[in-house]
Each structure stands twice: as structure tokens, then as C-alpha cells.
Design a protein around this motif. Structure first.
Motif, PDB file in Angstrom:
ATOM      1  N   THR A 122       0.719  -1.130   0.108  1.00 46.54           N
ATOM      2  CA  THR A 122      -0.103  -0.031  -0.080  1.00 46.54           C
ATOM      3  C   THR A 122       0.990   1.196   0.191  1.00 46.54           C
ATOM      4  N   LEU A 123       0.436   2.253  -0.527  1.00 49.28           N
ATOM      5  CA  LEU A 123       0.851   3.689  -0.296  1.00 49.28           C
ATOM      6  C   LEU A 123       1.456   3.968   1.109  1.00 49.28           C
ATOM      7  N   GLU A 124       0.789   3.712   1.898  1.00 46.20           N
ATOM      8  CA  GLU A 124       0.953   3.774   3.550  1.00 46.20           C
ATOM      9  C   GLU A 124       2.354   3.273   3.873  1.00 46.20           C
ATOM     10  N   LYS A 125       2.244   1.734   3.497  1.00 45.73           N
ATOM     11  CA  LYS A 125       3.376   0.871   3.795  1.00 45.73           C
ATOM     12  C   LYS A 125       4.809   1.282   3.200  1.00 45.73           C
ATOM     13  N   ALA A 126       4.614   1.793   1.766  1.00 47.06           N
ATOM     14  CA  ALA A 126       5.729   2.298   1.084  1.00 47.06           C
ATOM     15  C   ALA A 126       6.147   3.585   1.555  1.00 47.06           C
ATOM     16  N   ALA A 127       5.366   4.427   1.923  1.00 45.34           N
ATOM     17  CA  ALA A 127       5.779   5.892   2.556  1.00 45.34           C
ATOM     18  C   ALA A 127       6.384   5.439   4.112  1.00 45.34           C
ATOM     19  N   GLU A 128       5.885   4.487   4.759  1.00 45.67           N
ATOM     20  CA  GLU A 128       6.570   4.037   6.148  1.00 45.67           C
ATOM     21  C   GLU A 128       7.926   3.614   5.760  1.00 45.67           C
ATOM     22  N   GLU A 129       8.010   2.589   4.824  1.00 49.67           N
ATOM     23  CA  GLU A 129       9.450   1.828   4.430  1.00 49.67           C
ATOM     24  C   GLU A 129      10.353   2.866   3.991  1.00 49.67           C
ATOM     25  N   SER A 133       6.205  10.916   4.580  1.00 51.67           N
ATOM     26  CA  SER A 133       5.042  11.235   4.887  1.00 51.67           C
ATOM     27  C   SER A 133       4.254  10.378   3.488  1.00 51.67           C
ATOM     28  N   VAL A 134       2.855  10.158   3.914  1.00 49.83           N
ATOM     29  CA  VAL A 134       1.782   9.517   2.989  1.00 49.83           C
ATOM     30  C   VAL A 134       1.782  10.406   1.847  1.00 49.83           C
ATOM     31  N   LYS A 135       1.634  11.697   2.177  1.00 51.58           N
ATOM     32  CA  LYS A 135       1.314  12.890   1.122  1.00 51.58           C
ATOM     33  C   LYS A 135       2.574  12.909   0.214  1.00 51.58           C
ATOM     34  N   THR A 136       3.795  12.628   0.900  1.00 50.61           N
ATOM     35  CA  THR A 136       4.868  12.957  -0.219  1.00 50.61           C
ATOM     36  C   THR A 136       5.091  11.583  -1.057  1.00 50.61           C
ATOM     37  N   ALA A 137       4.654  10.430  -0.430  1.00 49.32           N
ATOM     38  CA  ALA A 137       4.717   9.396  -1.304  1.00 49.32           C
ATOM     39  C   ALA A 137       3.758   9.466  -2.246  1.00 49.32           C
ATOM     40  N   GLN A 138       2.633  10.072  -1.969  1.00 54.39           N
ATOM     41  CA  GLN A 138       1.210  10.139  -3.458  1.00 54.39           C
ATOM     42  C   GLN A 138       1.854  11.112  -3.963  1.00 54.39           C
ATOM     43  N   LEU A 139       2.656  12.054  -3.715  1.00 50.33           N
ATOM     44  CA  LEU A 139       3.113  13.238  -4.608  1.00 50.33           C
ATOM     45  C   LEU A 139       4.290  12.305  -5.660  1.00 50.33           C
ATOM     46  N   ASP A 140       4.952  11.588  -5.049  1.00 52.42           N
ATOM     47  CA  ASP A 140       6.217  10.947  -5.872  1.00 52.42           C
ATOM     48  C   ASP A 140       5.551   9.882  -6.701  1.00 52.42           C
TER      49      ASP A 140
END
Length: 159
Positions: A122-129, A133-140
Motif C-alpha cells: 500500500t502507499l502507506e506501507k511504502a511511505a513508512e518503508e 509522509s503519505v502525502k510525499t509518497a502520493q506526490l512521488d
């Protein structure tokens, strides 16, 4: 299908492509084999006992049918092998293309794509890894998909 849908489908299919490549490689390395003896035994068995022939006797007609069958079997195996090889080359080309395009992305964006699509996180797990932040992961992820759409759009065949 628009370019975004195409790119998403290609990325989502990446794990399936890897499995298909593995299966096709196995099939290429381990083709089914039937020995001449097995073929002749099977044909003699099919004749049955009602013909009056001695057990283990194979008529000339059966022998020639078996030899013809052998040639047809070899031809069919070669055809199947050629089909497997063609499909394998197509999938490996697709995999290399995806790997190359993802590899051209900024490292964190490439990692987001790998984690979310190739590893199914999930995006949340990827961001954590990745420690963002989830927002940064979404933008990336959004920027990475835009860049990948541009790269895939450079070719007209999409394959």
C-alpha cells in the motif's frame, strides 16, 4: 485506452509477467519427452488382444504409423517450443522495458513504483518503508506515473 490506464496496467501486470517468464523458462528447459519405446508400446497396447498377434509383436504397419507419429510429434514439439520462445522473448522485452523506464526515475520515485506495483504494498506501507509522509509518497507516485506516461508515449506500439 488512454496512456495513464496503459501505464497503470503495465505496472500492475509486472508481477504476473515475472511469473509467466519463470513458467515459460521452465517449459523451455524441461520439455515433455516421450521415448520411441513408450510410443511403440502404447501403439501395440492400443491394438488389443483381439487381433490374434503374439504379445509384444508389432506389425510393420504399426511400426510405420509410430514412425510417422514420431515425426509429427517432433514437429509439434518444435512448433510449441517456437511458440514458447516467442512468448518468452515478448515478455522479457516488456519486463526489460518497464525495468529500464522505472530505472530512469529519480531513486525515491522509482522505489515508490517498485514497492506499490511490483511488491504490491500500500502507499502507506511504502511511505513508512521510505521514511516519508503519505502525502510525499502520493506526490512521488503521481510524478513517477507522469514521467512513465511520457516515456511510454514515445513509442507508438505500446508493447
Amino acid at each position: 485506452m488512454n496512456m495513464r490506464e496503459y501505464v497503470l496496467r503495465e505496472l500492475e501486470n509486472y508481477p504476473r509477467i515475472l511469473r509467466q517468464i519463470a513458467v515459460l523458462r521452465y517449459e523451455m528447459e524441461h520439455p515433455a519427452k516421450v521415448s520411441e519405446e513408450e510410443m511403440l508400446d502404447a501403439m501395440a497396447f492400443v491394438r488389443g488382444e483381439h487381433t490374434g498377434s503374439a504379445p509384444g509383436h508389432i506389425s510393420d504397419k504399426t511400426f510405420y504409423i509410430a514412425m510417422n507419429y514420431r515425426q509429427k510429434t517432433e514437429d509439434a514439439k518444435k512448433g510449441i517450443s517456437d511458440e514458447i520462445a516467442a512468448k518468452l522473448m515478448e515478455l522479457e522485452r516488456k519486463k526489460r522495458r518497464i525495468d529500464y523506464y522505472v530505472g530512469t526515475l529519480e531513486p525515491r520515485r522509482a522505489q515508490i513504483i517498485r514497492l506499490c506495483f511490483f511488491e504490491g504494498k500500500t502507499l502507506e506501507k511504502a511511505a513508512e518503508e521510505l521514511g516519508v509522509s503519505v502525502k510525499t509518497a502520493q506526490l512521488d507516485r503521481k510524478k513517477a506515473l507522469e514521467e512513465l506516461m511520457e516515456l511510454f508515449a514515445l513509442t507508438s506500439d505500446r508493447g
